[in-house]
Design an enzyme around this catalytic site. Sequence first.
Site, PDB file in Angstrom:
ATOM      1  N   HIS A  99       1.630  -1.327  -0.835  1.00  0.00           N
ATOM      2  CA  HIS A  99       1.968  -0.893   0.533  1.00  0.00           C
ATOM      3  C   HIS A  99       2.651   0.475   0.403  1.00  0.00           C
ATOM      4  O   HIS A  99       3.341   0.728  -0.596  1.00  0.00           O
ATOM      5  CB  HIS A  99       3.017  -1.775   1.197  1.00  0.00           C
ATOM      6  CG  HIS A  99       2.730  -3.232   1.282  1.00  0.00           C
ATOM      7  ND1 HIS A  99       2.933  -4.101   0.252  1.00  0.00           N
ATOM      8  CD2 HIS A  99       2.329  -4.000   2.334  1.00  0.00           C
ATOM      9  CE1 HIS A  99       2.653  -5.334   0.631  1.00  0.00           C
ATOM     10  NE2 HIS A  99       2.275  -5.302   1.890  1.00  0.00           N
ATOM     11  N   ASP A 102       6.281   0.221  -0.614  1.00  0.00           N
ATOM     12  CA  ASP A 102       6.611  -0.206  -1.988  1.00  0.00           C
ATOM     13  C   ASP A 102       6.808   0.997  -2.894  1.00  0.00           C
ATOM     14  O   ASP A 102       7.475   0.900  -3.915  1.00  0.00           O
ATOM     15  CB  ASP A 102       5.453  -0.988  -2.651  1.00  0.00           C
ATOM     16  CG  ASP A 102       4.936  -2.129  -1.831  1.00  0.00           C
ATOM     17  OD1 ASP A 102       5.716  -2.678  -1.046  1.00  0.00           O
ATOM     18  OD2 ASP A 102       3.741  -2.461  -1.979  1.00  0.00           O
ATOM     19  N   GLU A 230      -5.831 -10.229   6.356  1.00  0.00           N
ATOM     20  CA  GLU A 230      -5.238 -11.313   5.561  1.00  0.00           C
ATOM     21  C   GLU A 230      -4.543 -12.300   6.489  1.00  0.00           C
ATOM     22  O   GLU A 230      -3.512 -11.988   7.077  1.00  0.00           O
ATOM     23  CB  GLU A 230      -4.238 -10.716   4.561  1.00  0.00           C
ATOM     24  CG  GLU A 230      -3.630 -11.759   3.649  1.00  0.00           C
ATOM     25  CD  GLU A 230      -2.746 -11.136   2.570  1.00  0.00           C
ATOM     26  OE1 GLU A 230      -3.036 -10.015   2.106  1.00  0.00           O
ATOM     27  OE2 GLU A 230      -1.756 -11.789   2.208  1.00  0.00           O
ATOM     28  N   GLU A 266      -5.213 -15.864   0.839  1.00  0.00           N
ATOM     29  CA  GLU A 266      -4.115 -16.122  -0.102  1.00  0.00           C
ATOM     30  C   GLU A 266      -3.814 -17.614  -0.166  1.00  0.00           C
ATOM     31  O   GLU A 266      -3.721 -18.281   0.866  1.00  0.00           O
ATOM     32  CB  GLU A 266      -2.879 -15.338   0.363  1.00  0.00           C
ATOM     33  CG  GLU A 266      -1.675 -15.562  -0.525  1.00  0.00           C
ATOM     34  CD  GLU A 266      -0.560 -14.545  -0.286  1.00  0.00           C
ATOM     35  OE1 GLU A 266      -0.866 -13.381   0.034  1.00  0.00           O
ATOM     36  OE2 GLU A 266       0.604 -14.940  -0.417  1.00  0.00           O
ATOM     37  N   ASP A 305       6.748 -19.513   2.061  1.00  0.00           N
ATOM     38  CA  ASP A 305       5.794 -18.784   1.233  1.00  0.00           C
ATOM     39  C   ASP A 305       6.460 -18.375  -0.075  1.00  0.00           C
ATOM     40  O   ASP A 305       7.079 -17.328  -0.162  1.00  0.00           O
ATOM     41  CB  ASP A 305       5.358 -17.550   2.030  1.00  0.00           C
ATOM     42  CG  ASP A 305       4.115 -16.904   1.479  1.00  0.00           C
ATOM     43  OD1 ASP A 305       3.424 -17.543   0.673  1.00  0.00           O
ATOM     44  OD2 ASP A 305       3.832 -15.760   1.856  1.00  0.00           O
TER      45      ASP A 305
HETATM   46  C1  XUL Z   1       2.763 -11.571   2.795  1.00  0.00           C
HETATM   47  C2  XUL Z   1       1.622 -11.034   2.030  1.00  0.00           C
HETATM   48  C3  XUL Z   1       1.500  -9.539   1.975  1.00  0.00           C
HETATM   49  C4  XUL Z   1       0.109  -9.063   2.074  1.00  0.00           C
HETATM   50  C5  XUL Z   1      -0.035  -7.572   2.184  1.00  0.00           C
HETATM   51  O1  XUL Z   1       2.861 -12.931   2.776  1.00  0.00           O
HETATM   52  O2  XUL Z   1       0.850 -11.767   1.473  1.00  0.00           O
HETATM   53  O3  XUL Z   1       2.103  -9.090   0.810  1.00  0.00           O
HETATM   54  O4  XUL Z   1      -0.654  -9.482   0.979  1.00  0.00           O
HETATM   55  O5  XUL Z   1       0.722  -7.038   3.204  1.00  0.00           O
HETATM   56 CO    CO Z   2      -0.893 -11.463   0.341  1.00  0.00          CO
END
Ligand code: XUL
Ligand code: CO
Length: 435
Positions: A99, A102, A230, A266, A305
Site C-alpha cells: 500500500h 506502508d 478483495e 483471503e 482477522d
Molecule cells: C485487510 C487486508 C488488506 C488487503 C489490502 O484485512 O487483507 O491488507 O489485503 O488492502
Molecule cells: Co488481504
Amino acid sequence: MSTGFFPVDKIAYEGPSSTNPLAFQHYNPDEIVMGKRMEDHLRFAAAYWHSFAWPGGDPFGGQTFDRPWFGDDMAKAKLKADVAFDMFTALGVPYYCFHDADVRPEMNNFADNTKALNEIVEVFAKKQEETGVKLLWGTANLFTHRRFMGGASTNPDPDVFAFSAATIKTCMDATMRLGGENYVLWGGREGYETLLNTNLGQEDAQMGRMLNMVVEYKHKIGFKGDILVEPKPQEPSKHQYDYDTATVYGFLKRHGLENEVKMNLEQGHAILAGHSFEHEIATACALGIFGSIDMNRNDYQSGWDTDQFPNNVPEVAQCYYHILKNGGFKNGGTNFDAKLRRQSLDAEDLLIGHIGGMDVCARGLKAAAAVIEDGTYDSFLEERYAGWQGDEAQKMLGGDYSLDEIAEYVEKSDVNPAPKSGKQEYLENLWNRFV
Ligand code: XUL
Ligand code: CO
C-alpha cells in the site's frame, strides 16, 4: 549489499528430512508439478505492510517490535525498503505487494504524499532491477488515516471521495510504473458502523462510480494487469459492502463491471464471512472472476482477522485444487497477507513464518496435483453429474423446455428418481490419501 538485518542471506531447499528451521523442506522452486515449475505455479508474494509497517499492536497494547526503520521520514522509508528487499531475496519470493502508506511517510497533504510515494517508487524500481523481484500488486491505503473514518468512496463528504479518487490514481500510476501485474481494492472502511447514519443506496452509487473510474483509468493508461476487489465481511467496519465473492459479483453486475474486475480472495476474510477459503475460490472460479489469493489463516476461536501464516495442508490443498482446475494463476499469485504474532520479535521469525507458509503451500499444491493426476476424484464428480449429458436433461438446461412441458414429460415417462449416496465419507477418505 545486504543490510545484515537477517541472520542469513538466502534460504535453500534442503528437502523433507532437513531439521534446519532456516531451510525449505517442501518448497523447491524448480521442481516440476503437472508440467510446470513450482515457483511458476505458486507465484509467491510477500506483503510489505505486515512484515515492515505493523508495529505489533493489539486492542490492549501498542508496539512490541523494535525495528530500526520505524519512524516517519524518508531515510527510514529507504532503510525499510532495503530490509524488505533483503527478505524478498532471502526467501526467493518472486513478488511483493504494498500500500502507499506502508512505504512512504505520512505527509501533511495530498501533493506531499504523492511526492514521497514517487520518490520511494523510484527506489523500488532500482531494487526490482537489481534483484529481479517483481510487483504482484499495488494498492491504496484508504482506511488508516482519520480522514477515511466514515468511508473512502462511500464517505458522505464528497471531498473525501475526491481525496480517495486522487490517491487511487497515484497508486495506480505507481503500480504501472513498477510493472505491477494487478491493482487491488480492499474497501476497509467501505461499509458502516451503524445503519442509523447511513444511506445505503447513495453509498452504493458512490462505490460503483469509483470502481468504474478505476477501470476507465486502467484503460486510459494502458495498464494490462487485472483490477481485483478483495472481499471481507466486517472488521474494521461493522458491515462492509464487499462482504464475500457472491456479494461482490452482484455489485459488479449492478455496475456493469463483471467482465472488468476479478477477485483477490483471503482465507481469513472467507472465515469471517462464514465460508471456507475453498468455497470463496470455487465460487469465484464458477463465476469467472477468480484473480489472486491472499494466503493466511484465521484463528477459529478469536472471531477477528488474525492474519496468521497458513499451516493447514489439507485446507490449502483444496484451495490449490480449485485454482489448478481453473487453469492456474494468470496475473494472480499467492500473496502472504500474514503477520507474526506480537511476541515473535526476532528478525529470523520473519523468515521462519514465511518459510513455513511457503512449505505448507508447496505441500498443498503437490497434494492437489496428485489428486488431479490420480483422476479418481475428478471421475467421481464427472460421474455424479453425468445424467446431465442426456438429451432431455440438455433440453431442460438449455431452455428448450418450459415448466409445463417438463411436467408433461415427467408424467408421460413416469420419471421417478431413485436417491443416490452423496459419498461424503468416501470422498474425505479419498482426499486423505493425498494430504
Ligand atoms: C485487510 C487486508 C488488506 C488487503 C489490502 O484485512 O487483507 O491488507 O489485503 O488492502
Ligand atoms: Co488481504
